[in-house]
Scaffold this motif. Sequence first.
Motif, PDB file in Angstrom:
ATOM      1  N   GLY A 177       3.873  10.204   4.435  1.00 16.70           N
ATOM      2  CA  GLY A 177       2.891   9.469   3.639  1.00 16.70           C
ATOM      3  C   GLY A 177       3.133   7.964   3.668  1.00 16.70           C
ATOM      4  O   GLY A 177       2.241   7.190   4.008  1.00 16.70           O
ATOM      5  N   GLN A 178       4.364   7.573   3.321  1.00 16.32           N
ATOM      6  CA  GLN A 178       4.677   6.139   3.351  1.00 16.32           C
ATOM      7  C   GLN A 178       4.535   5.584   4.763  1.00 16.32           C
ATOM      8  O   GLN A 178       4.019   4.491   4.972  1.00 16.32           O
ATOM      9  N   HIS A 179       5.021   6.357   5.701  1.00 17.50           N
ATOM     10  CA  HIS A 179       5.014   5.971   7.102  1.00 17.50           C
ATOM     11  C   HIS A 179       3.582   5.670   7.581  1.00 17.50           C
ATOM     12  O   HIS A 179       3.286   4.614   8.138  1.00 17.50           O
ATOM     13  N   ARG A 180       2.693   6.605   7.310  1.00 15.08           N
ATOM     14  CA  ARG A 180       1.305   6.479   7.757  1.00 15.08           C
ATOM     15  C   ARG A 180       0.592   5.339   7.041  1.00 15.08           C
ATOM     16  O   ARG A 180      -0.173   4.593   7.652  1.00 15.08           O
ATOM     17  N   THR A 181       0.849   5.213   5.752  1.00 20.31           N
ATOM     18  CA  THR A 181       0.198   4.151   4.981  1.00 20.31           C
ATOM     19  C   THR A 181       0.573   2.782   5.516  1.00 20.31           C
ATOM     20  O   THR A 181      -0.285   1.900   5.680  1.00 20.31           O
ATOM     21  N   ALA A 182       1.863   2.599   5.784  1.00 22.79           N
ATOM     22  CA  ALA A 182       2.310   1.302   6.301  1.00 22.79           C
ATOM     23  C   ALA A 182       1.667   1.019   7.656  1.00 22.79           C
ATOM     24  O   ALA A 182       1.187  -0.093   7.915  1.00 22.79           O
ATOM     25  N   VAL A 216      -8.991  -3.540   2.265  1.00 30.37           N
ATOM     26  CA  VAL A 216      -9.992  -2.537   2.603  1.00 30.37           C
ATOM     27  C   VAL A 216      -9.402  -1.153   2.865  1.00 30.37           C
ATOM     28  O   VAL A 216     -10.111  -0.150   2.783  1.00 30.37           O
ATOM     29  N   VAL A 217      -8.109  -1.094   3.190  1.00 34.16           N
ATOM     30  CA  VAL A 217      -7.494   0.217   3.378  1.00 34.16           C
ATOM     31  C   VAL A 217      -6.626   0.613   2.183  1.00 34.16           C
ATOM     32  O   VAL A 217      -5.822   1.542   2.277  1.00 34.16           O
ATOM     33  N   GLY A 218      -6.802  -0.089   1.069  1.00 34.05           N
ATOM     34  CA  GLY A 218      -5.995   0.215  -0.113  1.00 34.05           C
ATOM     35  C   GLY A 218      -6.131   1.648  -0.577  1.00 34.05           C
ATOM     36  O   GLY A 218      -5.166   2.278  -1.013  1.00 34.05           O
ATOM     37  N   THR A 219      -7.317   2.193  -0.499  1.00 29.92           N
ATOM     38  CA  THR A 219      -7.511   3.593  -0.893  1.00 29.92           C
ATOM     39  C   THR A 219      -7.194   4.557   0.245  1.00 29.92           C
ATOM     40  O   THR A 219      -6.555   5.588   0.039  1.00 29.92           O
ATOM     41  N   SER A 220      -7.622   4.223   1.447  1.00 28.03           N
ATOM     42  CA  SER A 220      -7.614   5.207   2.533  1.00 28.03           C
ATOM     43  C   SER A 220      -6.387   5.164   3.421  1.00 28.03           C
ATOM     44  O   SER A 220      -6.217   6.060   4.252  1.00 28.03           O
ATOM     45  N   ASN A 253       0.823  -1.218   0.000  1.00 28.66           N
ATOM     46  CA  ASN A 253       0.000   0.000   0.000  1.00 28.66           C
ATOM     47  C   ASN A 253       0.853   1.263   0.000  1.00 28.66           C
ATOM     48  O   ASN A 253       0.448   2.290  -0.543  1.00 28.66           O
ATOM     49  N   ALA A 254       2.032   1.179   0.615  1.00 27.02           N
ATOM     50  CA  ALA A 254       2.862   2.377   0.764  1.00 27.02           C
ATOM     51  C   ALA A 254       3.846   2.588  -0.378  1.00 27.02           C
ATOM     52  O   ALA A 254       4.501   3.628  -0.438  1.00 27.02           O
ATOM     53  N   ALA A 255       3.942   1.623  -1.298  1.00 31.25           N
ATOM     54  CA  ALA A 255       5.058   1.634  -2.245  1.00 31.25           C
ATOM     55  C   ALA A 255       5.154   2.918  -3.068  1.00 31.25           C
ATOM     56  O   ALA A 255       6.236   3.389  -3.370  1.00 31.25           O
TER      57      ALA A 255
END
Lengths: 458, 458, 458
Positions: free
Chosen positions: A246-251, A293-297, A237-239
């Motif tokens: 951004g990456q940090h939060r996504t992971a 389910v969190v792919g977008t958000s 998701n973070a790639a």
Amino acid sequence: MAGSPSRAAGRRLQLPLLCLFLQGATAVLFAVFVRYNHKTDAALWHRSNHSNADNEFYFRYPSFQDVHAMVFVGFGFLMVFLQRYGFSSVGFTFLLAAFALQWSTLVQGFLHSFHGGHIHVGVESMINADFCAGAVLISFGAVLGKTGPAQLLLMALLEVVLFGINEFVLLHLLGVRDAGGSMTIHTFGAYFGLVLSRVLYRPQLEKSKHRQGSVYHSDLFAMIGTIFLWIFWPSFNAALTALGAGQHRTALNTYYSLAASTLGTFALSALVGEDGRLDMVHIQNAALAGGVVVGTSSEMMLTPFGALTAGFLAGTVSTLGYKFFTPILESKFKVQDTCGVHNLHGMPGVLGALLGVLVAGLATHEAYGDGLESVFPLIAEGQRSATSQAMHQLFGLFVTLMFASVGGGLGGLLLKLPFLDSPPDSQCYEDQVHWQVPGEHEDKAQRPLRVEEADTQA
Amino acid sequence: MAGSPSRAAGRRLQLPLLCLFLQGATAVLFAVFVRYNHKTDAALWHRSNHSNADNEFYFRYPSFQDVHAMVFVGFGFLMVFLQRYGFSSVGFTFLLAAFALQWSTLVQGFLHSFHGGHIHVGVESMINADFCAGAVLISFGAVLGKTGPAQLLLMALLEVVLFGINEFVLLHLLGVRDAGGSMTIHTFGAYFGLVLSRVLYRPQLEKSKHRQGSVYHSDLFAMIGTIFLWIFWPSFNAALTALGAGQHRTALNTYYSLAASTLGTFALSALVGEDGRLDMVHIQNAALAGGVVVGTSSEMMLTPFGALTAGFLAGTVSTLGYKFFTPILESKFKVQDTCGVHNLHGMPGVLGALLGVLVAGLATHEAYGDGLESVFPLIAEGQRSATSQAMHQLFGLFVTLMFASVGGGLGGLLLKLPFLDSPPDSQCYEDQVHWQVPGEHEDKAQRPLRVEEADTQA
Amino acid sequence: MAGSPSRAAGRRLQLPLLCLFLQGATAVLFAVFVRYNHKTDAALWHRSNHSNADNEFYFRYPSFQDVHAMVFVGFGFLMVFLQRYGFSSVGFTFLLAAFALQWSTLVQGFLHSFHGGHIHVGVESMINADFCAGAVLISFGAVLGKTGPAQLLLMALLEVVLFGINEFVLLHLLGVRDAGGSMTIHTFGAYFGLVLSRVLYRPQLEKSKHRQGSVYHSDLFAMIGTIFLWIFWPSFNAALTALGAGQHRTALNTYYSLAASTLGTFALSALVGEDGRLDMVHIQNAALAGGVVVGTSSEMMLTPFGALTAGFLAGTVSTLGYKFFTPILESKFKVQDTCGVHNLHGMPGVLGALLGVLVAGLATHEAYGDGLESVFPLIAEGQRSATSQAMHQLFGLFVTLMFASVGGGLGGLLLKLPFLDSPPDSQCYEDQVHWQVPGEHEDKAQRPLRVEEADTQA
């Protein structure tokens, strides 16, 4: 008859010729169009201009490797659960992904990075191509065991193009955000495969029913896939999200969502299981719904609590889907969904898209601060309100469902072409149709034992 | 009787309700307390203030992924060696770790990063939570096959709290150094599990003895776990050490230690093996003791020679433990240690703590130079002598053993609560108690073969 | 006779004593010679001088972990394909690699980083040692199933030295470029092993022929190895290339080459397969030839098209080798090549070296710009023309073949020493010679079933 000489001759040549043609055409297109980008080309990259620290390579490459592992090990082994289809599951995963990587480099290149008459490739191209391969493998899951390798390559040929166009429409024309691909990867891949499976409906599939289950060790192999998908999903998701927070939060969001979907899955699996027993199918699949389910958000300010809630919901919905909806899908809707991709990617993908609508609609300048520019650039630039962004996200889901359905339908018609080799109804889920398969066990009678070995063995 | 209707009804609801309760309570606590930290929050992170190069994310995240892989793939598959307990081993690993990740985020958060009424989470939280999950899985190894999933969740509920407190006492109150967790993870996890196993002692376990061994392919699955633990252990020990030379040195020491423990294990396994034959149990486990034994000292100036010596010693001690001490542990001390965690984590953990005492006691300003501040800040600041640091390290081991023993005892009493579902003595090490298990092989009689397939197969 | 008491006593002590001696000698040499380098030593590394961004550790360590995973998981499991040799395949991989890592740290250290009386080790040492372990495991593949562990350790003892010298001659004396080791790793490892296998030729190997094939699940285990080799090969080739565009380009070229070799392998496998069926041996091995063939040239300006073409060619050549050349190799040349390393590493390695000759010969200042200095420093400095570099590359291949052949011959003579324990002709490819092996399945008769379990199981 399936075993007739002419059919065998056709089969013998169909896969080789298609592989050679596709590889040859791809190579020619690469020769004409594909060039290293300025971060990859020896002459364009200047050490003086780019300190090591600035080179995006180091911030993207480890994530790429995680995505790569997830696609090949994860999807490959997840589908090994069938008792007699392990060679095909992992082998055709390999074949499909290897072709999709090349073909989507071209398709996505033409759409996204074509300038000066050339496509410019780098580490982002590799990640994007792996994402597209992921969608193709999701569709593969819906038709697993019922299609030959030549059919699958044609499916990938079409799907990669539509994947690229759909993604382009969403991300570039509609300004939709979908970093981890709830829409572009999971919803698209699932409904493409499901509609395709509907077109290929086999009323006589009953004849192969005895081969459709797992055996003890095939379920353990499948858990290798599950665990690799689970552990590397944060990177998936973070790639391609913004470097830094951004990456940090996504992971982080993905990590929490997966943990919650795992508990939700165990709870529901035991609740609906016969005599309270857990079902390996649920654990192998539904526990992963938290990543979908969190792919977008997940790149948005979902909050850790939001991630937990979304993951838990996805795990429960997915488990219930396996238990109650998959049988209905087959009996009422004539969709034979081998891996249950509707439960793992379809429903959680749509839920993920809707969650994205919600979280985008709640975006404020206060909540995102300077980060608004990287997550919602159009809102930051004043071109859109949060509500408008939410509406665009919703429209993106609609577009994706359209592309997937129409594409899956076209794909189904393509794969029904009469000269294409397809396993007969009584030979589905069976490796021997496509592979030279060794016996399950060594021939013990042939093995001479020394006395002390016979003792040890007893 | 185990199969009686009322028991089945109790079992049916126990796991679902506990999962739902734990997940619900965790979610509420997350909603109230957990927030993104300033490196994760869109509004708090400013690109201008943090160049990419400064963002610790890029220096910690790859290590996190290695730790994550180690915990899930490593511990999960290492325990698959039992012939009929593979689903439970890998499934409950998943369940326990998924819960422990969330719960320890809260516990460690309250203890370490609670300010302004909130817990602030980021990449370090994920690594710390994975470490805690590792300790829980070590304890799981001691009771593997003899406990139900609801019991295991309650064990984790308690153990995570005590892990957090013990770690807080050691690292923050006593100023002990333990980067790779010889004490906080391995010694704590092992003795917590062993004491708990002692309290749950089953005198009639003999009834399940025939299921306690491995079969050929279950040993190969277990080797997947071994290899993932082995290859990622350098990252595990280095994940939270000082950026720069600290991480570098920790990884290098761990790498050498593991290599030496592997040779030591092969030497001893062949030496004590029946007819000079190697024992897979030793290779699967003792070869990893080199990672445990340098958990405390690998960030210190252990020297490459020191790492080799420590690893070799750990490999030999661990192998001898499996051969000679495990039977005594059961017969004399009434501790049934399914995975031999005493040999892999207990003894090497204590040895690792003592090695830490020694290496800390030898620390000098000359040997560490500027690096002293990051390895032994209290010595660098003049608050402690090296000898005093060594004494604190030794006291830390003592504290850990106390917390683990008392905690394991309490845990044992908790798990003995009569209404908790536990497998009967004759059904230990058996997946069918908890899972819907498919047959071992497809029913060959049901599979119709075409003529040419029968030929190929023969 | 193999099972006679005196032989058993000899076997009992041979492996333990050799392990203890090698580990002891290595430890002493480490104590005397090995020291942390200035990026690893607490006192030599100054945070002020090296910002985090400058620390090469962060740019090399993730690649190291990928290489490490590839060597242990990849090679280890790839060789598990034999039906009764899984313990030995993965176990001896572990043993050999653990020894080779230490021993090659010393050998390469003396040759490359010996100054001030010491070898200085850091993250590059770990990568280099893993590369050498890879070459040893390639040779292991040629003699798999026909040698005991003590023999294998002696093979590694010799091979690591010759590997180091050959690499030193190529990279430092001849100025040859070989980042991913088409010559130094693959060609060297393959021909060393093949010549060694020739010297150990067993005319009576027929007696173990029935154990030489795979079974269904052993082929699936082998695919774990294949996939890990496949996914991490980009990191393998790029691990020691120039930071920045160099690593970037190397990874990208390898990625494309592997994708094309996969399609080429599927095409040829189906084309030459009985009744058009695919052969798992081809997919497991030949699909990887794309990684080998760009080992030399992937850091160069190969172009994406060049990578595709090279990979496709390697996949087809390798598949044809398995089908047609391996039988000839055994019948005509008396080389028994268990894993077909000639097809996966030998021929593709030589092709890769020749491709390197070609691409080096085409190097121009225009094509490489500033990057010429990092790829071809001698051309950039004007010391060599591109043609001269190409000639040096070709000479490097010749030198490698010489070292490998002479070394393999010496190794064969060493392993033939009469007192060394070697499996008899009738006991090749058999774990029970070296391991305590459990039965294939639990004894079902011993397992009491409850009524509802019997129902579930049916």
